[in-house]
Scaffold this motif. Structure first.
Motif, short mmCIF file in Angstrom:
data_model
loop_
_atom_site.label_atom_id
_atom_site.label_comp_id
_atom_site.label_asym_id
_atom_site.label_seq_id
_atom_site.Cartn_x
_atom_site.Cartn_y
_atom_site.Cartn_z
N VAL A 228 0.84 -1.20 0.00
CA VAL A 228 0.00 0.00 0.00
C VAL A 228 0.87 1.25 0.00
O VAL A 228 0.61 2.23 -0.69
N PHE A 266 4.25 1.77 11.19
CA PHE A 266 2.87 2.05 10.79
C PHE A 266 2.58 3.54 10.78
O PHE A 266 1.81 4.03 9.96
N ILE A 270 1.10 5.83 7.74
CA ILE A 270 -0.06 6.71 7.82
C ILE A 270 0.29 8.10 7.29
O ILE A 270 -0.46 8.69 6.52
N ILE A 274 -1.40 10.00 4.14
CA ILE A 274 -2.12 11.27 4.28
C ILE A 274 -1.60 12.27 3.25
O ILE A 274 -2.37 13.02 2.65
N LEU B 65 -14.57 0.45 5.35
CA LEU B 65 -14.05 -0.79 5.93
C LEU B 65 -13.02 -0.45 6.99
O LEU B 65 -12.02 0.20 6.70
N LEU B 67 -10.39 -2.01 9.75
CA LEU B 67 -9.72 -3.24 10.17
C LEU B 67 -9.02 -3.06 11.51
O LEU B 67 -8.21 -3.87 11.90
N PRO B 119 -7.52 12.15 10.00
CA PRO B 119 -6.71 11.80 8.83
C PRO B 119 -7.28 10.63 8.03
O PRO B 119 -7.21 10.64 6.80
N ARG B 122 -10.05 10.95 5.18
CA ARG B 122 -9.70 11.58 3.91
C ARG B 122 -9.47 10.53 2.83
O ARG B 122 -9.56 10.81 1.65
N LEU B 123 -9.09 9.33 3.28
CA LEU B 123 -8.75 8.28 2.34
C LEU B 123 -9.97 7.50 1.93
O LEU B 123 -11.04 7.64 2.51
N ARG B 124 -9.79 6.65 0.92
CA ARG B 124 -10.94 5.89 0.45
C ARG B 124 -10.63 4.42 0.26
O ARG B 124 -9.49 4.06 0.00
N ASP B 126 -9.68 0.70 0.04
CA ASP B 126 -8.72 -0.18 0.68
C ASP B 126 -7.63 0.60 1.41
O ASP B 126 -7.03 0.11 2.35
N TYR B 127 -7.37 1.83 0.95
CA TYR B 127 -6.37 2.63 1.64
C TYR B 127 -6.85 2.99 3.04
O TYR B 127 -6.10 2.99 4.00
N ILE B 130 -6.46 -0.02 5.26
CA ILE B 130 -5.10 -0.33 5.70
C ILE B 130 -4.65 0.66 6.77
O ILE B 130 -3.89 0.30 7.67
N VAL B 131 -5.13 1.90 6.69
CA VAL B 131 -4.72 2.86 7.72
C VAL B 131 -5.39 2.55 9.05
O VAL B 131 -4.76 2.66 10.11
N LEU B 133 -6.07 -0.42 9.96
CA LEU B 133 -5.27 -1.56 10.43
C LEU B 133 -4.00 -1.06 11.10
O LEU B 133 -3.62 -1.51 12.18
N ALA B 134 -3.34 -0.08 10.44
CA ALA B 134 -2.11 0.46 10.99
C ALA B 134 -2.35 1.09 12.36
O ALA B 134 -1.58 0.90 13.29
N PHE B 135 -3.45 1.84 12.50
CA PHE B 135 -3.75 2.46 13.78
C PHE B 135 -3.99 1.41 14.87
O PHE B 135 -3.54 1.56 16.00
N ARG B 223 -21.30 9.65 -2.80
CA ARG B 223 -20.61 10.73 -2.11
C ARG B 223 -20.80 12.06 -2.83
O ARG B 223 -21.06 13.09 -2.21
N ILE B 224 -20.67 11.98 -4.16
CA ILE B 224 -20.71 13.23 -4.92
C ILE B 224 -22.11 13.84 -4.87
O ILE B 224 -22.28 15.05 -4.66
#
Lengths: 289, 347
Positions: A228, A266, A270, A274, B65, B67, B119, B122-124, B126-127, B130-131, B133-135, B223-224
């Motif tokens: 990613v 991680f 992030i 961003i 989504l 994770l 933060p 802002r993403l959409r 699968d990104y 994954i964020v 998941l990271a958190f 969304r739009i």
């Protein structure tokens, strides 16, 4: 300093090889293959068994592990993912998690939860460069990663099958109309990804020689973030993402905190996402209104 | 006579199911018809039901989504434990302390939800996944090196080891790094868990059927178009995310106060996935489905006990087969064909 850098690149190369599997499968099937990390683990166990129990020479062990994982990848795709081609991505995700549980628990039954000491398949002396020692394993890992990168790039850009692969990942319907065997191409992608996972498994276990049914889980997640990080679906992106992740992890461990190294990795991910929401080399998604 | 709308009727049925289930289990428990392993599972089941409901708010109604939901559970769990242990001297009533712990857990998880949500949202696609998941991994990792203790001067923190907190010798260590929280007074009860589920249902059902809820669903569907109608995307997405985080935090506090020790490792990626499995198998956006799936899938490994070693293997196969059967046209048609044949034979 140099030895940390080499170690980081070496660990990163393993992540990169795993991330390639993730990114190729994502590119073509648009699914997050959570079972990928467990294919790594199976690859490690296969090399372990063929070397420790059967006493085969190292090269044969590695080849055996690659063959088994390739076949395993194709079987998983045919049995679990193919029936869900038209289903929502969440359904496929949960199925992938089911496959991951299955592989982990099957390994638990066959090999038990006791860690196995992985045999040293690469028995070469370490290299001396300007006072820093560099292990042969690290060098071979980096070399393997470079070779795989070159071969894969040539394969996807020059061969007919590679072309078919790119076509399918762009537009399945149109590819089918052009006479491309879509199912075959997807199977091929899974086969390549799983074969790479086997190589990664062997390299990972040679560098960190304890083998457990959960060995593949954490590297799997990290390689996934590497994919990613570099922009999922992009082969050079997976490579760069993997290597950067490895370097960051080793440096965080060496200079900041061993316990917090994962958190730092991680956190960097992030921040990158961003700033660049589709990863370092990811394509910008144009939106139709 | 006032007509009850279908939506609110549906909501009342959900409350009814929970209350009926509570009465059934409680009577089984008091007549000792419940196996000891299953009766030990009652509070965790409640916590998982709340987790599944809260995740459904994000995955089902907001369409994102996530994770890393176990991260919020972790924050809630440790905040709740700290609150309950720190107040053990001043608040004597166990039930009241549990209430405070759950509220504190919810508040801290909600704060984390705001910090993470700004933060992340802002993403959409699968990104975003994954964020989250990271958190989740970051929270687990940081919790693993947290040392928190309490003495007569108040709370002490450290990220090195227990000794560097500089506590008085009479102080107690609440969270001991990778060892987790030790010596927790067990406060959670099945009744408290059931009440928490009812409150969660009340919050989510009212949110979903409100103006804000319709805005959230509108953003999910297009969304739009929603933006063009003047809906503030970030505000409503964040609302769903933070409410969900707060509920997960309260579930965490309930869960942690059911055990004497809780380790940070408990709330890892696998727990997030487990809750996601509840949501997806129960039906995305379907609250009743989440409740049933959370109960059945927590009890299922217990019921599979006779398979012993094979039970997780069977669980995995059940998961794959259910996903294929419910999502593949051929397979579902095949199953329907079998049932139709049977019903014809009976007729």
């Amino acid at each position: 300093m140099l030895s940390y850098l080499i170690n980081g690149i070496s660990l990163g190369s393993v992540y990169a090889i795993i991330a390639l599997g993730y990114t190729m499968v994502y590119g073509i099937a648009k699914m997050l293959n959570f079972a990928h990390g467990d294919v790594i683990m199976i690859g490690g166990y296969m090399a372990f068994c063929s070397s420790s129990y059967l006493g085969w020479p190292p090269i044969i062990c590695v080849l055996f592990s690659i063959v088994v994982c390739t076949v395993l990848g194709i079987i998983i795709e045919k049995l679990a993912y193919k029936p869900l081609r038209a289903a929502s991505s969440l359904a496929v995700l949960i199925t992938a998690i089911g496959v991951s549980y299955f592989l982990q628990n099957a390994a638990l039954l066959i090999w038990s939860s006791n860690p196995k000491a992985f045999p040293n398949l690469i028995n070469l002396p370490s290299l001396q460069i300007g006072g820093t020692q560099i292990s042969a394993v690290a060098l071979i890992t980096i070399a393997a990663c470079i070779v795989i990168m070159i071969v894969l790039t040539l394969f996807t850009n020059k061969t007919k099958m590679g072309k078919a692969m790119r076509a399918v990942s762009e537009d399945k319907g149109a590819a089918q109309l052009m006479g491309i065997n879509v199912n075959g191409t997807i199977s091929l992608t899974f086969a390549i990804g799983s074969g790479l996972a086997a190589i990664a498994g062997v390299l990972l276990c040679t560098a960190y020689p304890t083998l457990m049914p959960t060995t593949g889980a954490m590297p799997g997640i990290k390689a996934f973030t590497a994919a990613v990080f570099g922009g999922i679906g992009s082969i050079p992106g997976a490579m760069i993402g993997g290597i950067l992740l490895g370097i960051i992890e080793i440096f965080a461990k060496a200079y900041i905190s061993t316990q917090l190294s994962d958190a730092i990795v991680f956190a960097v991910l992030i921040i990158v996402l961003i700033v660049k929401p589709t990863g370092l080399l990811g394509k910008k998604i144009a939106e139709k209104v | 006579m006032k007509m009850i709308s279908k939506k609110s009727l549906n909501g009342f049925i959900n409350y009814g199911i929970i209350i009926v289930l509570f009465i059934i289990f409680q009577s089984l428990l008091s007549t000792k018809h419940l196996s000891s392993s299953l009766s030990g599972q009652l509070v965790p089941i409640c916590a998982y039901v709340v987790m599944a409901l809260s995740l459904n708010l994000v995955v089902g109604f907001s369409g994102e989504l996530s994770l890393g939901h176990a991260g919020f559970m972790s924050i809630g769990a440790f905040a709740g434990v700290i609150a309950s242990t720190a107040l053990s001297g001043s608040v004597t009533s166990g039930g009241f302390r549990l209430l405070i712990a759950i509220i504190v857990g919810a508040i801290f998880a909600a704060l984390a939800g705001v910090v993470i949500g700004i933060p992340v949202l802002r993403l959409r696609g699968d990104y975003l996944a994954i964020v989250t998941l990271a958190f989740g991994e970051i929270i687990k990792n940081v919790m693993n090196c947290m040392y928190i203790g309490v003495d007569s001067n108040g709370l002490h923190f450290s990220i090195q080891d227990a000794n560097s907190m500089g506590m008085e010798p009479t102080g107690t260590i609440i969270v001991n790094g990778p060892m987790g929280a030790l010596g927790i007074k067990k406060l959670s009860t099945f009744l408290a868990g059931t009440i928490l589920i009812l409150i969660t249902l009340f919050i989510i059902q009212n949110l979903v059927n409100s103006r804000s809820g319709r805005a959230i669903a509108g953003i999910r569907d297009n969304r739009i178009a929603a933006e063009a109608c003047g809906i503030q995307i970030t505000k409503y997405k964040l609302m769903a995310f933070v409410v969900s985080a707060a509920l997960a935090g309260s579930a965490g506090a309930l869960y942690a106060l059911n055990y004497s020790t809780v380790v940070p490792k408990k709330f890892d990626f696998n727990t997030s996935i487990l809750v996601l499995v509840f949501v997806v198998l129960g039906g995305i956006g379907n609250l009743r489905g989440s409740i049933i799936a959370a109960i059945v899938l927590t009890v299922l490994p217990e019921l599979l006990r006779e398979f012993q070693d094979y039970r997780m293997l069977v669980y995995a196969i059940v998961l794959i087969v259910v996903m294929i059967v419910t999502n593949n046209e051929k397979a579902s048609a095949f199953i329907k064909g079998i049932f139709n044949k049977k019903s014809k034979e009976v007729a």
